[in-house]
Structure formats: C-alpha cells, structure tokens
Design a protein around this motif. Structure first.
Motif, short mmCIF file in Angstrom:
data_model
loop_
_atom_site.label_atom_id
_atom_site.label_comp_id
_atom_site.label_asym_id
_atom_site.label_seq_id
_atom_site.Cartn_x
_atom_site.Cartn_y
_atom_site.Cartn_z
N ARG A 1 -5.72 5.53 -4.51
CA ARG A 1 -5.53 5.31 -3.07
C ARG A 1 -6.81 4.88 -2.37
NH1 ARG A 1 -1.76 3.95 0.55
NH2 ARG A 1 -1.90 5.10 2.47
N LEU B 1 0.82 -1.21 0.00
CA LEU B 1 0.00 0.00 0.00
C LEU B 1 0.86 1.26 0.00
CD1 LEU B 1 -2.84 -1.07 2.44
CD2 LEU B 1 -3.03 -0.70 -0.03
N ASP C 1 -7.67 1.28 -3.16
CA ASP C 1 -6.76 0.35 -2.48
C ASP C 1 -7.12 0.18 -1.01
OD1 ASP C 1 -5.23 -0.14 -4.73
OD2 ASP C 1 -3.59 1.20 -4.16
N THR D 1 -8.79 -3.22 0.76
CA THR D 1 -8.04 -3.91 1.80
C THR D 1 -8.59 -3.65 3.21
OG1 THR D 1 -6.45 -2.08 1.91
CG2 THR D 1 -5.92 -3.94 0.45
#
Length: 97
Positions: free
Chosen positions: A29, A16, A32, A36
């Motif tokens: 961003r 990350l 992501d 997660t």
C-alpha cells in the motif's frame, strides 16, 4: 472486471482501491500511494476502534510531502567518507537533524 466496468470507468482510484483489497496486509500500500503521489490524500485520516474496541475513533494525521522519501539508514551515511556537515546534508531533507 464485471460487465458494468469498462476502460472508461477504470481510474487510478479504482486500481488503488482494488490493490488495497487484493494485497491487504502484504505491505504494498505505501509504495502504491507514494508512487502515485496520493499518500496524503488516501492516508491522512482513518478510523480505529477505541481501547474497549467498541467505538470507532477518527484519526487525522499530517503527512508532509518530505515523507514520500524514506530516510537513508544511518549505517549507510556513517560509512560515507565525508564530513559530518556533508553527511547531514546527504540525508533526505525531512529526516535531517
């Protein structure tokens, strides 16, 4: 990957952070962090310059788990053949009015 790094040292945090550096400003961003389930942890606080651009100011925000989903656009919901109550219930819970 440098010589010091191996598959045992590569973690999701490492990935990350690397993607943050690699894709800075490209808008990946949020996706992501949501994918997660780390948005709250990684984005709950940040520093930004004050109005004079001199002193960093720490900002802390409360990111509710419901914001991991985006709102369904009103135009999409308005186009449904449903009652107003059904339309309200269809919206992602954090954005229901």
């Amino acid at each position: 990957m440098s010589i010091k790094e191996s598959s045992s040292t590569i973690t999701i945090d490492y990935i990350l952070d690397e993607r943050l550096r690699e894709f800075w400003g490209e808008g990946y961003r949020w996706f992501d962090l949501v994918r997660t389930q780390t948005w709250h942890e990684k984005a709950k606080e940040y520093s930004i310059s004050d109005a004079n651009g001199r002193e960093p100011k720490k900002v802390v925000r409360d990111i509710k788990k419901g914001y991991y989903l985006r709102p369904i656009p009103p135009g999409q919901i308005d186009g449904m053949e449903a009652t107003d109550d059904e339309k309200r219930a269809f919206q992602n819970p954090e954005y229901q009015n």
